[in-house]
Design an enzyme around this catalytic site. Structure first.
Site, PDB file in Angstrom:
ATOM      1  N   GLU A 207       0.841  -1.209   0.000  1.00 29.03           N
ATOM      2  CA  GLU A 207       0.000   0.000   0.000  1.00 29.03           C
ATOM      3  C   GLU A 207       0.872   1.254   0.000  1.00 29.03           C
ATOM      4  O   GLU A 207       0.541   2.252  -0.624  1.00 29.03           O
ATOM      5  CB  GLU A 207      -0.933   0.027   1.217  1.00 29.03           C
ATOM      6  CG  GLU A 207      -1.968  -1.079   1.230  1.00 29.03           C
ATOM      7  CD  GLU A 207      -2.797  -1.142  -0.043  1.00 29.03           C
ATOM      8  OE1 GLU A 207      -3.236  -0.090  -0.529  1.00 29.03           O
ATOM      9  OE2 GLU A 207      -2.991  -2.256  -0.571  1.00 29.03           O
TER      10      GLU A 207
ATOM     11  N   TRP B 144       1.840   1.738  -3.467  1.00 31.39           N
ATOM     12  CA  TRP B 144       0.756   2.410  -4.217  1.00 31.39           C
ATOM     13  C   TRP B 144       0.841   3.914  -3.993  1.00 31.39           C
ATOM     14  O   TRP B 144       0.662   4.716  -4.921  1.00 31.39           O
ATOM     15  CB  TRP B 144      -0.626   1.928  -3.755  1.00 31.39           C
ATOM     16  CG  TRP B 144      -1.147   0.762  -4.535  1.00 31.39           C
ATOM     17  CD1 TRP B 144      -1.215  -0.534  -4.100  1.00 31.39           C
ATOM     18  CD2 TRP B 144      -1.693   0.772  -5.870  1.00 31.39           C
ATOM     19  NE1 TRP B 144      -1.771  -1.314  -5.093  1.00 31.39           N
ATOM     20  CE2 TRP B 144      -2.074  -0.543  -6.186  1.00 31.39           C
ATOM     21  CE3 TRP B 144      -1.893   1.765  -6.824  1.00 31.39           C
ATOM     22  CZ2 TRP B 144      -2.640  -0.897  -7.411  1.00 31.39           C
ATOM     23  CZ3 TRP B 144      -2.458   1.423  -8.044  1.00 31.39           C
ATOM     24  CH2 TRP B 144      -2.826   0.111  -8.331  1.00 31.39           C
TER      25      TRP B 144
ATOM     26  N   TRP C  95     -20.746  12.454 -18.993  1.00 31.07           N
ATOM     27  CA  TRP C  95     -21.193  12.192 -17.627  1.00 31.07           C
ATOM     28  C   TRP C  95     -22.566  12.801 -17.416  1.00 31.07           C
ATOM     29  O   TRP C  95     -22.928  13.782 -18.064  1.00 31.07           O
ATOM     30  CB  TRP C  95     -20.187  12.776 -16.622  1.00 31.07           C
ATOM     31  CG  TRP C  95     -18.799  12.215 -16.743  1.00 31.07           C
ATOM     32  CD1 TRP C  95     -17.719  12.835 -17.302  1.00 31.07           C
ATOM     33  CD2 TRP C  95     -18.328  10.932 -16.302  1.00 31.07           C
ATOM     34  NE1 TRP C  95     -16.608  12.028 -17.221  1.00 31.07           N
ATOM     35  CE2 TRP C  95     -16.946  10.850 -16.612  1.00 31.07           C
ATOM     36  CE3 TRP C  95     -18.930   9.851 -15.665  1.00 31.07           C
ATOM     37  CZ2 TRP C  95     -16.166   9.741 -16.321  1.00 31.07           C
ATOM     38  CZ3 TRP C  95     -18.145   8.740 -15.366  1.00 31.07           C
ATOM     39  CH2 TRP C  95     -16.788   8.685 -15.696  1.00 31.07           C
TER      40      TRP C  95
ATOM     41  N   ASN D  41     -10.579   2.469   3.160  1.00 29.19           N
ATOM     42  CA  ASN D  41     -10.244   2.320   1.739  1.00 29.19           C
ATOM     43  C   ASN D  41     -11.289   1.524   0.953  1.00 29.19           C
ATOM     44  O   ASN D  41     -11.662   1.885  -0.152  1.00 29.19           O
ATOM     45  CB  ASN D  41      -8.875   1.656   1.597  1.00 29.19           C
ATOM     46  CG  ASN D  41      -8.472   1.518   0.141  1.00 29.19           C
ATOM     47  OD1 ASN D  41      -8.405   2.502  -0.590  1.00 29.19           O
ATOM     48  ND2 ASN D  41      -8.256   0.290  -0.308  1.00 29.19           N
TER      49      ASN D  41
ATOM     50  N   TRP E 253     -16.127  11.874 -12.224  1.00 29.91           N
ATOM     51  CA  TRP E 253     -15.244  11.578 -11.091  1.00 29.91           C
ATOM     52  C   TRP E 253     -14.661  12.844 -10.475  1.00 29.91           C
ATOM     53  O   TRP E 253     -14.322  12.878  -9.288  1.00 29.91           O
ATOM     54  CB  TRP E 253     -14.108  10.644 -11.514  1.00 29.91           C
ATOM     55  CG  TRP E 253     -13.270  11.161 -12.648  1.00 29.91           C
ATOM     56  CD1 TRP E 253     -13.488  10.971 -13.977  1.00 29.91           C
ATOM     57  CD2 TRP E 253     -12.078  11.971 -12.558  1.00 29.91           C
ATOM     58  NE1 TRP E 253     -12.520  11.612 -14.719  1.00 29.91           N
ATOM     59  CE2 TRP E 253     -11.637  12.221 -13.878  1.00 29.91           C
ATOM     60  CE3 TRP E 253     -11.350  12.490 -11.493  1.00 29.91           C
ATOM     61  CZ2 TRP E 253     -10.500  12.983 -14.163  1.00 29.91           C
ATOM     62  CZ3 TRP E 253     -10.198  13.247 -11.772  1.00 29.91           C
ATOM     63  CH2 TRP E 253      -9.796  13.478 -13.097  1.00 29.91           C
TER      64      TRP E 253
ATOM     65  N   TRP F 200      -9.553   8.127  -7.439  1.00 30.32           N
ATOM     66  CA  TRP F 200     -10.762   8.465  -8.221  1.00 30.32           C
ATOM     67  C   TRP F 200     -10.626   8.025  -9.669  1.00 30.32           C
ATOM     68  O   TRP F 200     -11.562   7.487 -10.260  1.00 30.32           O
ATOM     69  CB  TRP F 200     -11.082   9.964  -8.108  1.00 30.32           C
ATOM     70  CG  TRP F 200     -11.928  10.190  -6.898  1.00 30.32           C
ATOM     71  CD1 TRP F 200     -11.501  10.581  -5.660  1.00 30.32           C
ATOM     72  CD2 TRP F 200     -13.330   9.934  -6.773  1.00 30.32           C
ATOM     73  NE1 TRP F 200     -12.554  10.599  -4.774  1.00 30.32           N
ATOM     74  CE2 TRP F 200     -13.687  10.214  -5.436  1.00 30.32           C
ATOM     75  CE3 TRP F 200     -14.324   9.500  -7.652  1.00 30.32           C
ATOM     76  CZ2 TRP F 200     -14.997  10.067  -4.963  1.00 30.32           C
ATOM     77  CZ3 TRP F 200     -15.631   9.359  -7.184  1.00 30.32           C
ATOM     78  CH2 TRP F 200     -15.951   9.642  -5.869  1.00 30.32           C
TER      79      TRP F 200
HETATM   80  P1  FAD Z   1      -3.412   1.695   5.366  1.00 30.77           P
HETATM   81  O1  FAD Z   1      -4.212   0.629   4.732  1.00 30.77           O
HETATM   82  O2  FAD Z   1      -2.892   1.463   6.707  1.00 30.77           O
HETATM   83  O3  FAD Z   1      -2.204   2.006   4.361  1.00 30.77           O
HETATM   84  C1  FAD Z   1      -1.014   2.675   4.800  1.00 30.77           C
HETATM   85  C2  FAD Z   1      -0.772   3.919   3.988  1.00 30.77           C
HETATM   86  O4  FAD Z   1      -0.553   3.581   2.625  1.00 30.77           O
HETATM   87  C3  FAD Z   1      -1.943   4.887   3.990  1.00 30.77           C
HETATM   88  O5  FAD Z   1      -1.948   5.688   5.138  1.00 30.77           O
HETATM   89  C4  FAD Z   1      -1.695   5.671   2.708  1.00 30.77           C
HETATM   90  O6  FAD Z   1      -0.733   6.680   2.882  1.00 30.77           O
HETATM   91  C5  FAD Z   1      -1.108   4.597   1.786  1.00 30.77           C
HETATM   92  N1  FAD Z   1      -2.163   4.005   0.963  1.00 30.77           N
HETATM   93  C6  FAD Z   1      -2.968   2.968   1.286  1.00 30.77           C
HETATM   94  N2  FAD Z   1      -3.765   2.643   0.260  1.00 30.77           N
HETATM   95  C7  FAD Z   1      -3.472   3.506  -0.730  1.00 30.77           C
HETATM   96  C8  FAD Z   1      -3.959   3.699  -2.053  1.00 30.77           C
HETATM   97  N3  FAD Z   1      -4.908   2.916  -2.586  1.00 30.77           N
HETATM   98  N4  FAD Z   1      -3.450   4.705  -2.786  1.00 30.77           N
HETATM   99  C9  FAD Z   1      -2.469   5.489  -2.293  1.00 30.77           C
HETATM  100  N5  FAD Z   1      -1.972   5.362  -1.058  1.00 30.77           N
HETATM  101  C10 FAD Z   1      -2.458   4.390  -0.285  1.00 30.77           C
HETATM  102  N6  FAD Z   1      -5.378   8.214   0.488  1.00 30.77           N
HETATM  103  C11 FAD Z   1      -4.933   9.364   1.022  1.00 30.77           C
HETATM  104  O7  FAD Z   1      -3.959   9.336   1.793  1.00 30.77           O
HETATM  105  N7  FAD Z   1      -5.514  10.558   0.718  1.00 30.77           N
HETATM  106  C12 FAD Z   1      -6.581  10.659  -0.126  1.00 30.77           C
HETATM  107  O8  FAD Z   1      -7.062  11.758  -0.393  1.00 30.77           O
HETATM  108  C13 FAD Z   1      -7.108   9.444  -0.674  1.00 30.77           C
HETATM  109  N8  FAD Z   1      -8.189   9.465  -1.468  1.00 30.77           N
HETATM  110  C14 FAD Z   1      -8.660   8.282  -1.996  1.00 30.77           C
HETATM  111  C15 FAD Z   1      -9.771   8.321  -2.857  1.00 30.77           C
HETATM  112  C16 FAD Z   1     -10.254   7.140  -3.410  1.00 30.77           C
HETATM  113  C17 FAD Z   1     -11.444   7.188  -4.341  1.00 30.77           C
HETATM  114  C18 FAD Z   1      -9.635   5.906  -3.104  1.00 30.77           C
HETATM  115  C19 FAD Z   1     -10.157   4.637  -3.695  1.00 30.77           C
HETATM  116  C20 FAD Z   1      -8.540   5.859  -2.275  1.00 30.77           C
HETATM  117  C21 FAD Z   1      -8.032   7.051  -1.714  1.00 30.77           C
HETATM  118  N9  FAD Z   1      -6.926   7.036  -0.835  1.00 30.77           N
HETATM  119  C22 FAD Z   1      -6.455   8.211  -0.329  1.00 30.77           C
HETATM  120  C23 FAD Z   1      -6.186   5.787  -0.564  1.00 30.77           C
HETATM  121  C24 FAD Z   1      -6.629   5.001   0.674  1.00 30.77           C
HETATM  122  O9  FAD Z   1      -8.012   4.842   0.684  1.00 30.77           O
HETATM  123  C25 FAD Z   1      -6.197   5.661   1.971  1.00 30.77           C
HETATM  124  O10 FAD Z   1      -4.831   5.970   1.913  1.00 30.77           O
HETATM  125  C26 FAD Z   1      -6.409   4.713   3.157  1.00 30.77           C
HETATM  126  O11 FAD Z   1      -7.758   4.379   3.275  1.00 30.77           O
HETATM  127  C27 FAD Z   1      -5.927   5.385   4.418  1.00 30.77           C
HETATM  128  O12 FAD Z   1      -6.156   4.558   5.526  1.00 30.77           O
HETATM  129  P2  FAD Z   1      -4.946   3.950   6.363  1.00 30.77           P
HETATM  130  O13 FAD Z   1      -3.996   5.025   6.720  1.00 30.77           O
HETATM  131  O14 FAD Z   1      -5.547   3.162   7.455  1.00 30.77           O
HETATM  132  O15 FAD Z   1      -4.287   3.024   5.262  1.00 30.77           O
END
Ligand code: FAD
Length: 477
Positions: free
Chosen positions: A273, A276, A305, A340, A358, A381
């Site tokens: 993650e 990512w 859209w 997420n 979007w 998005w």
């Molecule tokens: P964990 O699951 O613990 O992951 C650890 C870290 O990895 C996160 O804190 C984050 O920095 C990074 N991460 C995890 N998943 C992703 C991912 N898919 N893409 C990029 N980085 C990721 N994340 C944001 O930080 N800011 C946003 O504005 C944001 N907007 C999102 C919008 C959409 C539509 C989607 C599908 C995802 C988005 N995410 C965003 C990614 C992800 O949903 C969040 O990072 C995550 O839910 C944060 O929770 P956590 O810290 O417990 O993540």
């Protein structure tokens, strides 16, 4: 030499390359943060994130003060005012060099260029937001990767070869007696915000350590269930740089004894993650147009859209009649954070079931999220909408009801956020309308605003028509 460190998206003293280098090069260091409320409004930043930044600035001011560095927080309306403001401050302090970590985004880039042009001192910039610097991973033909898996392979290879560099806190100067500058904040969210997301590097580190000790090994199994405490909740800290990704790697290594760098190794799913996160940041650095509302796949800009303010508002307010979507949106509206899995479900619902652009969803999330992050939000998005690099295939459309049955089986999450459904038996919670009707409670909860099966077909047709037009265009040129 007296140097100035300009803090932006890197509100920490540990593993901060700009701060570290400034302290190594200089015998006196000052620090500055410039708050630009009007500019942040243009960027759609949420009030809760601004509040979180303000609290973390107070903590940063204290940390810096203990190192003998004073932090001054200035306020100006927009980025256009920043060069003059910094120029005055640099002259007043008689500073010889300015240090900053890279801040992604077109407006940020233009601001930095204008600062560079205006000041008579060098501006030293560093990579502080990624383990692997933007631009250093390239395909064989020299471009940024468009697909995540080869990017992640290259990222891992890079880390195996070069490791990662975790900088210690910088050298200490004579500690300051007073003065952390003008850290003006509103007290609006303070109580609840501090409880859920306590400010400071130390708080972020505690959460990181606790997550690695208690949840890292189960992350792969738990991470998709919004009712479990299965993810780290570190995104608010990572988004504004209170925590660095190197610190996350170091915490994994401490917990496991080594970095899990291959699929199937314990702990790899969480590391993935973080990769990512880096993928989206590298993409944004390579394609700055992504920060200007452009689709990664330009052909998808021809999608027609749907314009329907009523439908859009039902989504924003959590009144779509799809319980999991509504619970997720209400959670976002009330807490500034969303799991997420739910971000994927709600983004898929807006773009596929409602066929709403979007960009509206992206902006709405940004205006609400405490972890709003241009790169991750845009990446997420565009992934959900099918317009992005390595996006979900257009025909793979989430069914909100089956997603709900899989990931909130007993409806605990739904019931927490949609109190009207608290009494619905768990076997009906994902499609409660018939049960509510039988109880004479139909008016308590909205009927589904759209029919998923029908909208699914429409969404697929919408994308297929673009593909057909694109194919005939490609053939004719
Ligand atoms: P964990 O699951 O613990 O992951 C650890 C870290 O990895 C996160 O804190 C984050 O920095 C990074 N991460 C995890 N998943 C992703 C991912 N898919 N893409 C990029 N980085 C990721 N994340 C944001 O930080 N800011 C946003 O504005 C944001 N907007 C999102 C919008 C959409 C539509 C989607 C599908 C995802 C988005 N995410 C965003 C990614 C992800 O949903 C969040 O990072 C995550 O839910 C944060 O929770 P956590 O810290 O417990 O993540």
């Amino acid at each position: 030499m007296h140097s100035l460190v300009w803090f932006r998206n890197d509100l920490r003293v540990t593993d901060n390359p700009a701060l570290y280098q400034a302290c190594s090069d200089s015998d006196r260091v000052s620090a500055v943060y410039i708050d630009c409320p009007h500019q942040w409004k243009l960027h759609g930043q949420s009030a809760v994130q601004r509040e979180f930044i303000a609290h973390n600035l107070e903590a940063l001011g204290r940390e810096l003060s203990a190192l003998g560095i004073s932090l001054n927080v200035f306020r100006c309306d927009s980025f256009a005012d920043v060069p003059a403001l910094l120029d005055n401050w640099v002259r007043e302090l008689d500073v010889a060099a300015l240090y900053a970590n890279v801040d992604l985004g077109v407006n940020e880039y233009r601001r930095d260029r204008a600062v560079d042009a205006r000041l008579n001192i060098p501006l030293h910039r560093f990579n502080g937001d990624c383990v692997v610097s933007h631009g250093s991973l390239r395909t064989g033909d020299g471009h940024m990767y468009r697909v995540f898996t080869p990017f992640s392979r290259a990222w891992i290879k890079h880390v195996i070869r070069d490791g990662y560099r975790l900088l210690p806190p910088p050298q200490t100067f004579e500690p300051l007696v007073t003065g952390t500058g003008d850290t003006e904040t509103s007290q609006h969210h303070q109580g609840s915000l501090e409880t859920i997301w306590p400010a400071s590097e130390a708080a972020a580190q505690r959460r990181l350590t606790e997550f690695c000790r208690q949840h890292l090994m189960d992350y792969g199994a738990d991470r998709d269930f919004p009712d479990l405490d299965g993810t780290s909740g570190l995104s608010p800290y990572l988004a504004i740089g209170v925590l660095s990704p190197n610190q996350c790697l170091a915490a994994i290594e401490i917990e496991l004894g080594q970095l899990p760098l291959s699929l199937g190794e314990a702990g790899f799913t969480w590391l993935n993650e973080l990769i990512w996160r880096e993928f989206y940041r590298h993409l944004l650095a390579a394609h700055p147009r992504l920060s200007m509302h452009c689709a990664f796949k330009p052909e998808t800009d021809r999608i027609k859209w749907r314009h329907d303010e009523g439908l859009f508002q039902s989504w924003c307010q959590g009144k779509t009649g799809y319980p999991i979507v509504d619970a997720a949106m209400r959670c976002l509206n009330q807490t500034g954070w969303m799991h997420n899995r739910l971000r994927m479900i709600t983004a898929g619902f807006l773009t596929k079931d409602l066929q709403i652009d979007w960009r509206l969803g992206e902006a709405y999330f940004m205006s609400r999220l405490i972890d709003g992050d241009l790169a991750a939000n845009n990446g997420g998005w565009q992934w959900a909408a099918g317009t992005g690099a390595d996006a979900a295939p257009y025909f793979r459309i989430f069914n909100p009801t089956t997603q709900s049955q899989r990931f909130d089986r007993h409806g605990h999450f739904i019931k927490r956020w949609v109190p009207e459904l608290a009494e619905v038996p768990k076997q009906y919670i994902h499609t409660p309308h018939a049960w509510l009707s039988r109880q004479g409670l139909a008016q308590c909860y909205p009927a589904p605003v759209v029919d998923h099966a029908l909208e699914r077909r429409r969404a697929i047709e919408m994308f297929e028509s673009i593909r057909r037009r694109n194919a005939s265009y490609t053939q004719s040129v």
